[in-house]
Scaffold this active site. Structure first.
Site, PDB file in Angstrom:
ATOM      1  N   ARG A 161       0.863  -1.181   0.000  1.00 29.01           N
ATOM      2  CA  ARG A 161       0.000   0.000   0.000  1.00 29.01           C
ATOM      3  C   ARG A 161       0.900   1.230   0.000  1.00 29.01           C
ATOM      4  O   ARG A 161       1.968   1.233   0.624  1.00 29.01           O
ATOM      5  CB  ARG A 161      -0.897   0.035   1.247  1.00 29.01           C
ATOM      6  CG  ARG A 161      -2.053  -0.956   1.234  1.00 29.01           C
ATOM      7  CD  ARG A 161      -3.133  -0.565   0.206  1.00 29.01           C
ATOM      8  NE  ARG A 161      -4.275  -1.451   0.239  1.00 29.01           N
ATOM      9  CZ  ARG A 161      -4.437  -2.524  -0.540  1.00 29.01           C
ATOM     10  NH1 ARG A 161      -3.512  -2.854  -1.425  1.00 29.01           N
ATOM     11  NH2 ARG A 161      -5.526  -3.258  -0.451  1.00 29.01           N
ATOM     12  N   GLU A 199      -4.203   7.539  -4.662  1.00 26.69           N
ATOM     13  CA  GLU A 199      -4.417   6.815  -5.925  1.00 26.69           C
ATOM     14  C   GLU A 199      -5.685   7.357  -6.568  1.00 26.69           C
ATOM     15  O   GLU A 199      -6.717   7.385  -5.896  1.00 26.69           O
ATOM     16  CB  GLU A 199      -4.548   5.315  -5.666  1.00 26.69           C
ATOM     17  CG  GLU A 199      -3.238   4.722  -5.180  1.00 26.69           C
ATOM     18  CD  GLU A 199      -3.256   3.210  -5.009  1.00 26.69           C
ATOM     19  OE1 GLU A 199      -4.307   2.592  -5.271  1.00 26.69           O
ATOM     20  OE2 GLU A 199      -2.245   2.650  -4.617  1.00 26.69           O
ATOM     21  N   HIS A 254      -1.638   0.415  -9.642  1.00 33.54           N
ATOM     22  CA  HIS A 254      -2.206  -0.598  -8.730  1.00 33.54           C
ATOM     23  C   HIS A 254      -2.790  -1.788  -9.511  1.00 33.54           C
ATOM     24  O   HIS A 254      -3.989  -2.059  -9.447  1.00 33.54           O
ATOM     25  CB  HIS A 254      -3.281   0.039  -7.828  1.00 33.54           C
ATOM     26  CG  HIS A 254      -3.518  -0.732  -6.563  1.00 33.54           C
ATOM     27  ND1 HIS A 254      -3.844  -0.127  -5.366  1.00 33.54           N
ATOM     28  CD2 HIS A 254      -3.486  -2.069  -6.305  1.00 33.54           C
ATOM     29  CE1 HIS A 254      -3.999  -1.055  -4.429  1.00 33.54           C
ATOM     30  NE2 HIS A 254      -3.800  -2.252  -4.976  1.00 33.54           N
TER      31      HIS A 254
HETATM   32  P1  NDP Z   1      -0.484 -11.524   4.528  1.00 28.01           P
HETATM   33  O1  NDP Z   1      -1.369 -11.232   5.691  1.00 28.01           O
HETATM   34  O2  NDP Z   1      -0.232 -12.940   4.166  1.00 28.01           O
HETATM   35  O3  NDP Z   1       0.934 -10.828   4.743  1.00 28.01           O
HETATM   36  C1  NDP Z   1       1.030  -9.576   5.337  1.00 28.01           C
HETATM   37  C2  NDP Z   1       2.391  -9.483   5.939  1.00 28.01           C
HETATM   38  O4  NDP Z   1       2.527  -8.193   6.521  1.00 28.01           O
HETATM   39  C3  NDP Z   1       2.621 -10.494   7.048  1.00 28.01           C
HETATM   40  O5  NDP Z   1       3.718 -11.289   6.723  1.00 28.01           O
HETATM   41  C4  NDP Z   1       2.934  -9.633   8.246  1.00 28.01           C
HETATM   42  O6  NDP Z   1       3.972 -10.161   9.015  1.00 28.01           O
HETATM   43  C5  NDP Z   1       3.424  -8.364   7.577  1.00 28.01           C
HETATM   44  N1  NDP Z   1       3.491  -7.310   8.562  1.00 28.01           N
HETATM   45  C6  NDP Z   1       2.571  -6.928   9.469  1.00 28.01           C
HETATM   46  N2  NDP Z   1       3.084  -5.989  10.262  1.00 28.01           N
HETATM   47  C7  NDP Z   1       4.358  -5.789   9.851  1.00 28.01           C
HETATM   48  C8  NDP Z   1       5.396  -4.932  10.276  1.00 28.01           C
HETATM   49  N3  NDP Z   1       5.227  -4.097  11.303  1.00 28.01           N
HETATM   50  N4  NDP Z   1       6.564  -4.968   9.604  1.00 28.01           N
HETATM   51  C9  NDP Z   1       6.730  -5.795   8.560  1.00 28.01           C
HETATM   52  N5  NDP Z   1       5.782  -6.637   8.136  1.00 28.01           N
HETATM   53  C10 NDP Z   1       4.608  -6.620   8.770  1.00 28.01           C
HETATM   54  O7  NDP Z   1      -1.098 -10.730   3.301  1.00 28.01           O
HETATM   55  P2  NDP Z   1      -0.818 -10.915   1.735  1.00 28.01           P
HETATM   56  O8  NDP Z   1       0.586 -11.321   1.539  1.00 28.01           O
HETATM   57  O9  NDP Z   1      -1.884 -11.724   1.141  1.00 28.01           O
HETATM   58  O10 NDP Z   1      -1.023  -9.396   1.240  1.00 28.01           O
HETATM   59  C11 NDP Z   1      -0.184  -8.372   1.738  1.00 28.01           C
HETATM   60  C12 NDP Z   1      -0.664  -7.012   1.319  1.00 28.01           C
HETATM   61  O11 NDP Z   1      -0.409  -6.809  -0.058  1.00 28.01           O
HETATM   62  C13 NDP Z   1      -2.164  -6.756   1.454  1.00 28.01           C
HETATM   63  O12 NDP Z   1      -2.496  -6.373   2.764  1.00 28.01           O
HETATM   64  C14 NDP Z   1      -2.403  -5.645   0.450  1.00 28.01           C
HETATM   65  O13 NDP Z   1      -2.287  -4.401   1.099  1.00 28.01           O
HETATM   66  C15 NDP Z   1      -1.281  -5.804  -0.543  1.00 28.01           C
HETATM   67  N6  NDP Z   1      -1.747  -6.239  -1.868  1.00 28.01           N
HETATM   68  C16 NDP Z   1      -1.511  -5.438  -2.948  1.00 28.01           C
HETATM   69  C17 NDP Z   1      -1.877  -5.837  -4.209  1.00 28.01           C
HETATM   70  C18 NDP Z   1      -1.622  -4.978  -5.398  1.00 28.01           C
HETATM   71  O14 NDP Z   1      -2.418  -5.001  -6.313  1.00 28.01           O
HETATM   72  N7  NDP Z   1      -0.533  -4.244  -5.438  1.00 28.01           N
HETATM   73  C19 NDP Z   1      -2.560  -7.113  -4.453  1.00 28.01           C
HETATM   74  C20 NDP Z   1      -2.752  -7.885  -3.248  1.00 28.01           C
HETATM   75  C21 NDP Z   1      -2.346  -7.446  -2.002  1.00 28.01           C
HETATM   76  P3  NDP Z   1       3.647 -10.810  10.445  1.00 28.01           P
HETATM   77  O15 NDP Z   1       2.825 -12.023  10.151  1.00 28.01           O
HETATM   78  O16 NDP Z   1       4.976 -11.075  10.995  1.00 28.01           O
HETATM   79  O17 NDP Z   1       2.877  -9.777  11.197  1.00 28.01           O
HETATM   80  C1  DGY Z   2      -5.767  -6.176  -2.660  1.00 28.79           C
HETATM   81  O1  DGY Z   2      -6.420  -7.203  -2.921  1.00 28.79           O
HETATM   82  O2  DGY Z   2      -5.583  -5.762  -1.520  1.00 28.79           O
HETATM   83  C2  DGY Z   2      -5.138  -5.462  -3.820  1.00 28.79           C
HETATM   84  O3  DGY Z   2      -4.606  -4.262  -3.495  1.00 28.79           O
HETATM   85  C3  DGY Z   2      -5.916  -5.459  -5.081  1.00 28.79           C
HETATM   86  O4  DGY Z   2      -6.096  -6.750  -5.525  1.00 28.79           O
END
Ligand code: NDP
Ligand code: DGY
Length: 330
Positions: free
Chosen positions: A247, A276, A295
């Site tokens: 994000r 955005e 995005h």
């Molecule tokens: P997950 O919940 O699997 O992963 C999120 C990660 O964030 C976890 O590993 C968590 O680590 C980490 N996190 C939380 N707090 C912290 C911190 N303080 N420092 C570092 N890491 C931290 O979610 P996803 O992998 O499925 O998705 C991640 C994000 O990607 C979504 O929340 C969304 O915002 C974004 N996204 C963007 C997309 C795009 O189109 N660009 C598409 C899809 C998703 P821990 O478990 O150790 O807390």
């Molecule tokens: C999400 O799913 O959070 C992405 O940003 C868009 O797919």
């Protein structure tokens, strides 16, 4: 469309979504669908009117679902299903207080988003947008030994901020490129997830100092907001490349601009920004070593279709009082 009234399963969909998802709702018995049937976001006033009296809301990451929306919906609202895995646009405290269930779309977009993250990383470390521009502008005069050189992944150190579903999928894709070492940060070590990559859990400062490539794949939370700031960029190597597909608000964009403009880091690729869309006169867009995408992390036809079907099924399951395919634990 008009305001939602009365039906046992009245739902409001805040945007035109892939047809497969809408069909799940329109074909469900007793489900009455009202939709903001447009490619553009629903205006706030229309959102407030549209949710009034509905039991279910299918929303997007561009809809801020806060107390005002929940008040406008009223006590009948039982389920919110977001067409995203990220949920930073939802006021979860307020939602929980009202006993509303939330569905979201993890897993189904992991591959597409990881693929896009890797694409952005390769584009920036090998300077593809800049090089392609040179061909168009006539800057390509001959093959030159010192021209358009970048940084390769072989023998590199990659730092992943947030080794969650997408972070792990990025590491899995990068490993065959010959990455020597993976570092990661998060709220704590995750030995089971890290084992596949031999990834080491380190403080954010060490990740910044030692990584040749930083990939941000964490969720946006109060703890991660503005986390990539002046201090972070000043610790990075001058040769390092920064990628953010999580994000926009995880990054302090003014600090990133300074780091790129002053040669503190080599390049950045962003799929997400604040706001955005990013205004077309934003300073980051004037830099040769920064590429910004609109995005599109999850934007494959198949992924968006699957997300829409999942979001629709989450909504219906919630309305029927059944377990959702993917419910967010509040
Ligand atoms: P997950 O919940 O699997 O992963 C999120 C990660 O964030 C976890 O590993 C968590 O680590 C980490 N996190 C939380 N707090 C912290 C911190 N303080 N420092 C570092 N890491 C931290 O979610 P996803 O992998 O499925 O998705 C991640 C994000 O990607 C979504 O929340 C969304 O915002 C974004 N996204 C963007 C997309 C795009 O189109 N660009 C598409 C899809 C998703 P821990 O478990 O150790 O807390
Ligand atoms: C999400 O799913 O959070 C992405 O940003 C868009 O797919």
């Amino acid at each position: 469309w008009g305001p939602a009234v009365g039906a046992a399963m009245s739902v409001f969909v805040t945007r035109r979504i892939p047809a497969e998802g809408l069909r799940v709702l329109t074909q469900a018995s007793g489900c009455r669908v009202q939709q903001w049937d447009s490619e553009e976001p629903v205006p706030r006033a229309e959102l407030l009117a549209g949710v009034a009296g509905t039991r279910g809301l299918l929303c997007l990451l561009s809809d801020r679902i806060d107390r005002e929306v929940l008040d406008a919906a009223g006590p009948d609202l039982k389920v919110i299903s977001t067409l995203s895995v990220g949920f930073d646009h939802l006021a979860l405290d307020e939602i929980k207080k009202r006993g509303i269930r939330v569905g979201y779309t993890p897993d189904v977009l992991t591959d597409a988003t990881a693929e896009l993250s890797v694409a952005l990383l390769l584009s920036m470390c090998r300077r593809l947008p800049e090089a392609a521009e040179q061909v168009k502008s006539g800057g390509w005069t001959t093959w030159k030994p010192l021209w358009m050189c970048g940084y390769g992944l072989s023998d590199s150190t990659v730092g992943i901020i947030g080794l969650g579903r997408i972070g792990q999928a990025v590491a899995r894709r990068l490993k065959p490129f010959g990455v020597r070492k993976f570092l990661y940060t998060g709220s704590g070590p995750k030995p089971e997830s890290a084992a596949e990559f031999g990834a080491e859990f380190v403080p954010l400062t060490r990740l910044a100092e030692e990584s040749d490539f930083v990939v941000v794949t964490c969720a946006l939370t109060p703890a991660t907001q503005g986390m990539c700031n002046k201090d972070f960029f000043s610790r990075m190597k001058k040769t390092s490349v920064f990628i953010n597909t999580s994000r926009g608000a995880v990054v302090n964009q003014e600090d990133l601009y300074d780091a790129l403009a002053n040669g503190q880091i080599a390049a950045a690729g962003l799929d997400v920004t604040t706001p955005e869309p990013l205004p077309t006169d934003h300073p980051l867009l004037s830099l040769k070593n920064c590429v910004i995408l609109p995005h599109i992390g999850s934007a494959t036809y198949a992924t968006r279709s699957t997300m829409a079907v999942l979001a629709a099924n989450n909504l219906l399951a919630g309305l029927r009082g059944e377990p959702m395919p993917h419910e967010l634990k509040l």
